[in-house]
Design an enzyme around this catalytic site. Structure first.
Site, PDB file in Angstrom:
ATOM      1  N   CYS A  58      65.947   3.541  22.182  1.00 33.68           N
ATOM      2  CA  CYS A  58      66.187   2.600  23.267  1.00 33.68           C
ATOM      3  C   CYS A  58      65.466   1.278  23.006  1.00 33.68           C
ATOM      4  O   CYS A  58      64.515   1.213  22.247  1.00 33.68           O
ATOM      5  CB  CYS A  58      65.734   3.130  24.634  1.00 33.68           C
ATOM      6  SG  CYS A  58      66.280   4.791  24.966  1.00 33.68           S
TER       7      CYS A  58
ATOM      8  N   ARG B  27      68.889  -0.177  18.478  1.00 28.13           N
ATOM      9  CA  ARG B  27      67.985   0.889  18.909  1.00 28.13           C
ATOM     10  C   ARG B  27      68.698   1.951  19.755  1.00 28.13           C
ATOM     11  O   ARG B  27      68.095   2.941  20.164  1.00 28.13           O
ATOM     12  CB  ARG B  27      66.829   0.298  19.720  1.00 28.13           C
ATOM     13  CG  ARG B  27      66.083  -0.796  18.982  1.00 28.13           C
ATOM     14  CD  ARG B  27      65.026  -1.415  19.862  1.00 28.13           C
ATOM     15  NE  ARG B  27      63.932  -0.491  20.077  1.00 28.13           N
ATOM     16  CZ  ARG B  27      62.865  -0.397  19.308  1.00 28.13           C
ATOM     17  NH1 ARG B  27      62.747  -1.180  18.264  1.00 28.13           N
ATOM     18  NH2 ARG B  27      61.912   0.465  19.572  1.00 28.13           N
TER      19      ARG B  27
ATOM     20  N   TRP C 281      69.570   5.128  23.974  1.00 28.34           N
ATOM     21  CA  TRP C 281      69.988   6.233  23.100  1.00 28.34           C
ATOM     22  C   TRP C 281      69.476   7.482  23.813  1.00 28.34           C
ATOM     23  O   TRP C 281      68.268   7.694  23.917  1.00 28.34           O
ATOM     24  CB  TRP C 281      69.357   6.094  21.723  1.00 28.34           C
ATOM     25  CG  TRP C 281      69.810   7.137  20.762  1.00 28.34           C
ATOM     26  CD1 TRP C 281      70.943   7.116  19.998  1.00 28.34           C
ATOM     27  CD2 TRP C 281      69.144   8.369  20.445  1.00 28.34           C
ATOM     28  NE1 TRP C 281      71.011   8.258  19.237  1.00 28.34           N
ATOM     29  CE2 TRP C 281      69.929   9.051  19.486  1.00 28.34           C
ATOM     30  CE3 TRP C 281      67.954   8.973  20.886  1.00 28.34           C
ATOM     31  CZ2 TRP C 281      69.567  10.291  18.956  1.00 28.34           C
ATOM     32  CZ3 TRP C 281      67.591  10.198  20.358  1.00 28.34           C
ATOM     33  CH2 TRP C 281      68.401  10.851  19.405  1.00 28.34           C
TER      34      TRP C 281
ATOM     35  N   ASN D 168      61.217   2.908  27.049  1.00 31.97           N
ATOM     36  CA  ASN D 168      61.583   3.372  25.695  1.00 31.97           C
ATOM     37  C   ASN D 168      60.525   4.388  25.283  1.00 31.97           C
ATOM     38  O   ASN D 168      59.342   4.056  25.249  1.00 31.97           O
ATOM     39  CB  ASN D 168      61.593   2.163  24.736  1.00 31.97           C
ATOM     40  CG  ASN D 168      61.537   2.562  23.270  1.00 31.97           C
ATOM     41  OD1 ASN D 168      60.926   1.875  22.469  1.00 31.97           O
ATOM     42  ND2 ASN D 168      62.163   3.657  22.896  1.00 31.97           N
ATOM     43  N   GLY D 169      60.964   5.604  24.982  1.00 34.03           N
ATOM     44  CA  GLY D 169      60.006   6.635  24.573  1.00 34.03           C
ATOM     45  C   GLY D 169      60.384   7.960  25.194  1.00 34.03           C
ATOM     46  O   GLY D 169      61.500   8.117  25.710  1.00 34.03           O
TER      47      GLY D 169
ATOM     48  N   GLU E  70      72.822  12.149  -0.486  1.00 35.02           N
ATOM     49  CA  GLU E  70      73.140  10.905   0.218  1.00 35.02           C
ATOM     50  C   GLU E  70      74.654  10.789   0.467  1.00 35.02           C
ATOM     51  O   GLU E  70      75.083  10.352   1.541  1.00 35.02           O
ATOM     52  CB  GLU E  70      72.614   9.714  -0.604  1.00 35.02           C
ATOM     53  CG  GLU E  70      72.952   8.341  -0.062  1.00 35.02           C
ATOM     54  CD  GLU E  70      72.384   8.034   1.321  1.00 35.02           C
ATOM     55  OE1 GLU E  70      71.607   8.847   1.857  1.00 35.02           O
ATOM     56  OE2 GLU E  70      72.757   6.989   1.885  1.00 35.02           O
TER      57      GLU E  70
ATOM     58  N   LYS F 142      76.462  10.285   4.094  1.00 33.25           N
ATOM     59  CA  LYS F 142      77.322   9.122   4.395  1.00 33.25           C
ATOM     60  C   LYS F 142      78.649   9.584   4.976  1.00 33.25           C
ATOM     61  O   LYS F 142      79.119   9.063   5.973  1.00 33.25           O
ATOM     62  CB  LYS F 142      77.597   8.294   3.123  1.00 33.25           C
ATOM     63  CG  LYS F 142      76.493   7.407   2.675  1.00 33.25           C
ATOM     64  CD  LYS F 142      76.308   6.128   3.478  1.00 33.25           C
ATOM     65  CE  LYS F 142      75.232   6.225   4.496  1.00 33.25           C
ATOM     66  NZ  LYS F 142      73.863   6.340   4.157  1.00 33.25           N
TER      67      LYS F 142
ATOM     68  N   GLU G  25      78.167  11.219   8.605  1.00 38.19           N
ATOM     69  CA  GLU G  25      77.692  10.394   9.721  1.00 38.19           C
ATOM     70  C   GLU G  25      78.722   9.381  10.195  1.00 38.19           C
ATOM     71  O   GLU G  25      78.743   9.038  11.368  1.00 38.19           O
ATOM     72  CB  GLU G  25      76.351   9.708   9.414  1.00 38.19           C
ATOM     73  CG  GLU G  25      76.402   8.590   8.420  1.00 38.19           C
ATOM     74  CD  GLU G  25      75.047   7.958   8.149  1.00 38.19           C
ATOM     75  OE1 GLU G  25      74.251   7.799   9.078  1.00 38.19           O
ATOM     76  OE2 GLU G  25      74.790   7.616   6.975  1.00 38.19           O
TER      77      GLU G  25
ATOM     78  N   HIS H  28      74.533  31.511  -5.086  1.00 39.39           N
ATOM     79  CA  HIS H  28      73.562  32.362  -4.391  1.00 39.39           C
ATOM     80  C   HIS H  28      73.929  32.540  -2.921  1.00 39.39           C
ATOM     81  O   HIS H  28      73.056  32.803  -2.091  1.00 39.39           O
ATOM     82  CB  HIS H  28      72.148  31.800  -4.565  1.00 39.39           C
ATOM     83  CG  HIS H  28      71.717  31.792  -6.001  1.00 39.39           C
ATOM     84  ND1 HIS H  28      71.325  32.941  -6.655  1.00 39.39           N
ATOM     85  CD2 HIS H  28      71.691  30.805  -6.917  1.00 39.39           C
ATOM     86  CE1 HIS H  28      71.055  32.646  -7.917  1.00 39.39           C
ATOM     87  NE2 HIS H  28      71.265  31.352  -8.109  1.00 39.39           N
TER      88      HIS H  28
ATOM     89  N   LYS I 149      70.245   2.693  14.916  1.00 39.35           N
ATOM     90  CA  LYS I 149      69.772   2.169  13.627  1.00 39.35           C
ATOM     91  C   LYS I 149      68.280   2.422  13.439  1.00 39.35           C
ATOM     92  O   LYS I 149      67.809   2.575  12.323  1.00 39.35           O
ATOM     93  CB  LYS I 149      70.073   0.669  13.578  1.00 39.35           C
ATOM     94  CG  LYS I 149      69.733  -0.021  12.273  1.00 39.35           C
ATOM     95  CD  LYS I 149      70.785   0.248  11.225  1.00 39.35           C
ATOM     96  CE  LYS I 149      70.420  -0.293   9.863  1.00 39.35           C
ATOM     97  NZ  LYS I 149      71.062   0.465   8.778  1.00 39.35           N
TER      98      LYS I 149
END
Ligand code: F6R
Length: 596
Positions: free
Chosen positions: A2, A27, A72, A98-99, A479, A483, A486, A502, A591
């Site tokens: 946030c 955020r 968020w 925020n938190g 990676e 990508k 997401e 395995h 982000k």
């Protein structure tokens, strides 16, 4: 996560707060809200979606004070009810936060037993009710008293109806900045949202309370003692220069990778191919004595650290590992003065990564942070900082910052290895020459960009997708898989190629699609055997190799991660585009991840 924003002054506060929230949207962007003070009344508007929605909702409203929030969701779904600001029962207090308040459930139970009815599912709402319940006419005293009851993290901006000339703010663990100018004062989670408008800028520290009036900030500790604050002087920060003709920021940023690497290397590689870090406090003796190099980061930055750990063992001949920052403290690591903790973060604000830096410092480890945002908290708190010069990265899925981080990690390891004499000066120069040639090779791959579109249909149709590889190929596979999932929301896995048999190979059948990364010459034959194993079970295989279906030019094996990721970023991009996904702002993400 946030972002919070506040303004008090002569201008129309809502315009300043909404445009600040748009700057803070990285955020979190699932919902937003604003409280506008107009004479005696406080008007609250909330909406699901990005803060720009508030422009329509607030229309011509006017007021000289406003606080706002871009969210968020952590506690409670992304609905208008759960969007901030939240108010106390009578509306005496209005807050944005925020938190995370970790003890909110206990506090809520007590408040509910007092008959208070909650209007949201958030942890934040308890703060508003506690303020009203404990209010005795003394605003600062009441806020201190309530803050002492909270466990967790917060950056708060608070309005109290009795104090119509003040916004009160406070912080613990979440960032908060105040800017002042003659005509008004600003409050924000990120200094970049207020830097241009402010004449003086201040960073609030943990357990400080700021009384903000027009053009004025007074700071106190939780016992009410006045604290003299020094202004902060900002180094330049990167600006958003728009999409420059690209359909999405992500595509633009994929194409900016060669420039990001060149700009990063320009600052740390001399003309005669020596690595040089400004203000680097790690003596040759300290480097010799290092016996453990640990990379700590989250998400894609962790994948960079993973490459770093392979490189360290191979080039520096030192024990090395990579740890996901959110697990670092639970591993109860044993660090000492002979440990080098390499902290990697694009934003420089990731809560778990910051916590890991603090633990490493506390245990006496040497620390180096690799960050992309100059004024970030991690950059402020690190002993040694190496900047990536990727420029502002807007797309939530990182691409150019990832490549710039890789460039720094390679440079760092060549530097340490040359000091440590595990490679000679001429070997180091040879590696650096090859590193410097990477952007040009990337440009060749990028020139075929649209050719990667053809894989999107096959990916969408597949019932099971897995990325496999060994050694450096495996690092890239991690990676590549992140990508794809997401931004396209397509489930996919990643496995070291040799590990499939395995257990996971039981998932492989004729409806499976396997991306086999096979650029490392050293282990190519072994990966090829694993490819044959999945083909025998009916899977389709797309091979990324020097001579595969997706072909990547030759380099020394150690540089494979820098090149083979480019086609895979593009494939993820085109798949998400085909599915009409919100590419730059994927659902549920932000982000900068400032909660644990
Ligand atoms: C994925 C992505 C994230 C970040 C992670 C760490 O595309 O961007 O996985 O890499 O959240 O963020 P920073 O580097 O800001 O610490």
């Amino acid at each position: 996560m946030c972002g919070i924003m506040g303004y008090i002054g002569e201008e129309n506060a809502k315009d300043i707060v909404i445009s600040g929230l748009e700057d803070l949207e990285y955020r979190g962007y699932d919902s937003a809200g604003i409280a506008i003070v107009n004479n005696e009344s406080i008007n609250i508007r909330k909406s699901v979606g990005s803060p720009s929605e508030l422009r329509k909702l607030t229309g011509n409203e006017f007021g000289n004070i406003a606080i706002g929030h871009t969210r968020w969701a952590t506690h409670g779904a992304a609905t208008a009810e759960n969007a901030h600001p939240h108010t106390s029962e009578s509306g005496l207090f209005t807050i944005v936060h925020n938190g995370i308040i970790e003890n909110f459930a206990e506090l809520k139970a007590v408040l509910e037993s007092d008959g208070i009815i909650f209007r949201s599912d958030t942890d934040t709402e308890v703060i508003a009710h506690l303020l009203e319940k404990n209010y005795n006419g003394d605003l600062k005293g009441t806020v201190s008293q309530v803050l002492k009851m909270l466990v967790g993290s917060y950056a708060l901006a608070i309005l109290c109806r009795d104090y119509s000339d003040t916004v009160i703010c406070a912080k613990l663990s979440s960032p908060l900045f105040v800017g002042t100018a003659e005509e008004g004062s600003f409050i924000a989670s990120d200094v970049s949202a207020i830097a241009e408008k402010s004449h003086r800028l201040y960073r609030l520290n943990d357990n400080e309370i700021g009384l903000v009036k027009k053009g004025e900030l007074k700071v106190f500790d939780l016992d009410g003692c006045r604290i003299r604050k020094n202004e902060i002087k900002l180094k330049a920060f990167d600006k958003n220069d728009g999409k420059c003709g690209y359909e999405h920021f992500m595509l633009k940023e994929i194409h900016e990778q060669p420039t990001a690497i060149r700009n990063t290397l320009k600052e740390i590689i001399t003309e005669n191919n020596q690595v040089f870090f400004k203000n680097f406090h790690l003596s040759s003796k300290a480097i010799d004595e290092l016996n453990n190099i640990i990379f700590v980061a989250c998400g894609s930055a962790f994948h960079v650290g993973f490459v770093g750990s392979y490189l360290c063992e191979r080039i520096l001949h030192k024990t090395s590992s990579a740890c996901v920052a959110s697990e670092f403290r639970y591993k109860k690591p044993h660090l000492d003065g002979n440990t080098l903790a390499v902290i990697i973060s694009q934003s420089g604000e990731t809560a778990d990564t910051l916590a890991a830096l603090r633990i490493a410092k506390m245990q006496g480890a040497k620390t180096v942070s690799i960050v992309n945002v100059e004024n970030s908290t991690i950059a402020q708190e690190s002993d040694n900082v190496i900047m990536t010069r990727a420029g502002k990265e807007i797309a939530v899925a990182t691409t150019k910052a990832y490549s710039a981080q890789l460039a720094v990690v390679y440079s760092l390891i060549f530097y340490l290895a040359q000091k440590n004499k595990s490679i000679t000066k001429s070997q180091s120069e040879e590696f650096i020459r090859e590193l410097k040639s990477i952007p040009e090779i990337e440009e060749k791959i990028l020139s075929q960009s649209t050719g990667f579109y053809k894989y999107s249909e096959q990916i969408i149709q597949a019932k099971y997708i897995c990325f496999i590889g060994r050694s450096f190929d495996y690092c890239t596979a991690m990676e590549a898989s992140l990508k794809l999932k997401e931004i396209s929301y397509i489930p996919c896995e990643v496995y070291p190629a040799g590990e499939l048999k395995h257990g996971t190979i039981s998932l492989v059948d004729k409806n499976s699609l396997i991306f086999a990364l096979c650029c490392c010459e050293e282990i190519k034959a072994k990966t090829q055997s694993n490819i044959n194993e999945v083909i025998s079970r009916g899977a389709d295989v797309i091979c990324v190799s020097h001579d595969g279906e997706i072909s990547v030019p030759y380099t020394d094996d150690i540089f494979c991660p820098m090149l083979e990721i480019i086609p895979l970023q593009l494939i993820a991009y085109y798949t998400a585009k085909k599915k009409n996904c919100e590419i730059d702002k994927p659902r549920n993400l932000a982000k900068s991840v400032t909660v644990e």
